[in-house]
Each structure stands twice: as C-alpha cells, then as structure tokens.
Design an enzyme around this catalytic site. Structure first.
Site, mmCIF file in Angstrom:
data_model
loop_
_atom_site.group_PDB
_atom_site.id
_atom_site.type_symbol
_atom_site.label_atom_id
_atom_site.label_comp_id
_atom_site.label_asym_id
_atom_site.label_seq_id
_atom_site.Cartn_x
_atom_site.Cartn_y
_atom_site.Cartn_z
ATOM 1 C CG HIS A 392 2.669 3.569 -0.669
ATOM 2 N ND1 HIS A 392 1.541 3.275 0.048
ATOM 3 C CD2 HIS A 392 2.830 2.534 -1.541
ATOM 4 C CE1 HIS A 392 1.035 2.113 -0.359
ATOM 5 N NE2 HIS A 392 1.806 1.641 -1.318
ATOM 6 C CG ASP A 396 -3.193 2.682 2.677
ATOM 7 O OD1 ASP A 396 -1.954 2.778 2.867
ATOM 8 O OD2 ASP A 396 -4.024 2.542 3.593
#
Length: 422
Positions: A392, A396
């Site tokens: 992450h 995204d």
C-alpha cells in the site's frame, strides 16, 4: 599425499555468507572430484558445494545451522599429487533450490573498510551484514527495528545518513523488541530446528509482512470461455503431434502480463534503501511452487515473448526442476511480479504475502462449476476467484482493483489474449 584446506568458494551475486544447511560427507569419507560436500543456504538460493578434487575428508569445519563465510575454511582434504589451486571458478557452488527469491544484491562497492568486530550476536541477513561491513559499521551498535531486534537494510541506511560510524540510537518508538519468551515442551513433544529453506522462507515472510503494508483485493472470474478455449487448443496440439499440455497457468501469465503493461507500477520492485519504486522494463513472472522442502518461486524470464505453448513447456520445466532441487541461480532471481496458484487445492480465496521487494502478488484459486447469474438467468458456469495482495505504500486500492479487472477481462474473453500477443 598432500593436505588441502578447501575454503567456501564465491556464492555469486555479491553474497558473502550463508547458512550451512546440510553436510553430505563426514570425516573419514572418500570423495570423488565434483562430489557434493555440503549445502549452503544464502539469501538467494541453496547452493551445493562440490569437492575440487578426489581425496579423503580429514575434517569438516562447522555444524549444520552455522553461518559460513565466503573464503572461510570448509573442509580439510587429503589428496594425492599436487594440492589443487582454489580459484574463483574452480569448486564454485551451484544453485539447487531457493525460498520466495529476492532482488539480486548489488555488486560489491563501498570503500572496502572492514566493519568493527563485535562479540555480540546480531540478527541480520547476509545482505545487511555485507552492507554494514562495506561501510565500516558495527551491526551490534545499530538498533534494529525488525522483528526481535533484527537489523534491517533500512537501519543501516539510517545509520549512514546519520553520519555515525559506531553508535546509532534509534527513536524510542523503534527500540528493539524484547526477545520472545521460550516455549516449554513436554516429554511427548518433538522439537524441529528451523533450518535451511524453511528458515529462509520464515525470514522472507516476516521481512515482507513487517516491511510492506499489505492489502488485498478479491474478485471472481467467469472462466467458462477459457475452459472451452483450453480444450480446443489442447485438441489442436494433440492433432498436430505436439504432446504439450496446456493448463491454465500460461493463460493467466499472459493475462497478467497484458495487465502489467497497462499498469506498469505493479511490474516493479521497491528499493527500501533509496525509497524508490523501480519499474522494471522486463516481464519476469515468478511462479510459486510447493516442493517437499517448502515454497520455491521460479522465475519465467521474458514471459511476454513466449507463446502459450512455450509458457506451458517452460512452467512445466521449472516446476520439475524446483521439485528436483535443480533450479539454477538465474532461474530464482530477477522476478518482477509473482503468481501463486495451488490449482484445485487453491481454496475459495487467500491473501498471499508479497514476494518482497516486488509490490504485488496474484493468488489464483480453485476453478469449479457453480451457479452464476447471466442476464436474468441462474446458470452453471466455470468460476474461480483471484486475490491480489499489494504494497500500500506504492499501490492504491483503486489501481489494484483496475489491474485485477484488466486480468479478468482477458480471462473471461480469452480470445483477446491473441490480440494482446500480436
């Protein structure tokens, strides 16, 4: 007769040490030239170390589970005739198997200064140790922020950026974790040391899970048209006298490569030291394979250049080599993205751990017939699920979702794959 002190040869790619996993000889044994003496596990692979010349083993140096350094005395041999010259090429180790592979270590550079010697046992990978040694840092003086106080490459970089050569104080929030409490055992229990491939898998999984903040995205695939296409192509191959058997992995690899071309940031490695995303120009797809010793990830190089039939043959070859411990070093490194598939044992879905320093891994799960809604009708279709785990920090959720749907597009309409390969 002459005495020859055989030292651990270079293990390749800048690796300076490895774990002595298994001795294949004992003191007093007679050995032939090129006979395997020992197995050594590095960050990259388990390598077999062959005898440089026939002779008798006078003494083995080190116990299974010990760390052995390159050019450290490994075996004392009694040989006939002249003592063989130990050069970088002769007696070189050969790769046999590996855990989920990591990015190749950079070539040795630095200033060549030796690190201060410390009597303290420090938890760190061979790559981290080499990095500290090249810059003259004492690992024992660096506060490790990894699991159980392990010193990571990021810790070494932080020490260098701070300009401190001996003592590095970590912030209070990053102080080393206390050692885990010992686990008691009963009379009927068995203790199995974590060694070799299983130990490297454990280290790699912990490093990935505690370094990259994982998230997962799961979606189903209607693979009915893919099932039909595979059957037709296998029939055509058989009619042409080609004994190649297409399973679903070549189609999945092709669909993944097509999606990676549209979403290149997933075809990447994350450089922890530089804090940079390295978007790769090649499509080297790792395939996670279960072996008797644990998980191995073999890498299909330049997967975008191979046909479906070539992918089928290459994945079959790599899978067999992994099971037989015959993978070469170059077949274990350089991956840009990994696919993990357990076939019919794949379950409904899972959240695979990223093959660090890659930034994404695709889990492929069991293909089976189940009810699906097509239009306004409930019909029986061939369905399976895909699960994508991503880092992450650089990927995204919306990008992960779009990437997964791009793969699904090619699997649900597999004829599009032939346009993508054109």
């Amino acid at each position: 007769m002459a005495i020859f002190e055989f030292k651990l040869p270079d293990l390749g790619e800048g690796v300076m040490e490895g774990e002595l996993v298994k001795w294949h000889v004992k003191e007093g044994d007679s050995v032939k030239e090129d006979q395997v003496l020992a197995e050594v596990m590095t960050d990259k692979a388990t390598v077999t170390v062959p005898a440089p010349k026939a002779g008798r083993v006078v003494k083995t140096h080190g116990k299974e589970g010990d760390m052995a350094k390159v050019h450290q005395l490994l075996v004392t041999l009694e040989v006939e005739g002249d003592v063989p010259v130990q050069a970088g090429g002769h007696g070189a180790a050969t790769a046999s198997e590996a855990p989920t592979p990591v990015a190749a270590a950079p070539a040795s550079g630095g200033n060549g200064a030796g690190a201060p010697v410390s009597a303290t046992k420090v938890l760190a990978t061979p790559v981290t140790r080499r990095m500290a040694r090249e810059h003259g840092l004492d690992l024992a003086a660096i506060a490790g922020t990894g699991p159980q106080g392990r010193v990571t490459k990021a810790d070494v970089v932080a020490a260098l950026e701070g300009g401190q050569k001996n003592v590095v104080a970590a912030p209070a929030a990053q102080q080393a974790r206390p050692a885990a409490p010992a686990v008691s055992s009963g009379a009927a229990d068995e203790r199995i040391p974590l060694r070799g491939l299983r130990k490297k898998i454990a280290e790699k999984m912990v490093r990935s899970k505690f370094t990259a903040p994982h998230f997962a995205f799961v979606e189903e695939v209607d693979a009915t048209e893919l099932v039909a296409l595979r059957a037709r192509l296998n029939a055509q191959l058989a009619a042409a006298g080609d004994n190649t058997k297409l399973n679903y992995l070549p189609f999945i690899i092709k669909a993944t490569v097509a999606a990676l071309k549209k979403f290149p940031h997933l075809n990447a490695n994350f450089d922890e030291a530089a804090q940079e995303l390295v978007v790769r120009g090649e499509y080297n797809i790792g395939m996670a394979a279960a072996t008797p010793d644990g998980l191995t990830v073999a890498v299909v190089k330049n997967a975008d250049r191979l046909t479906l039939a070539e992918l089928a043959r290459e994945t079959a070859r790599l899978g067999a080599a992994a099971r037989d411990r015959k993978l070469k070093m170059e077949e274990l490194t350089g991956g840009t993205f990994t696919i993990s598939s357990l076939g019919q044992s794949g379950g409904l879905f899972a959240t695979p751990i990223i093959n660090h320093p890659e930034v994404g891994i695709l889990g492929v799960h069991r293909l089976k017939k189940r009810p699906a809604v097509v239009g306004d009708q409930v019909v029986v279709r061939d369905m399976m699920n895909l699960s994508l785990s991503c880092d992450h920090r650089v990927i995204d959720g919306s990008v992960a979702a779009d990437f997964t749907y791009e793969i699904i597009k090619y699997l649900e309409k597999p004829d599009l794959l032939f346009l993508a390969m054109a």
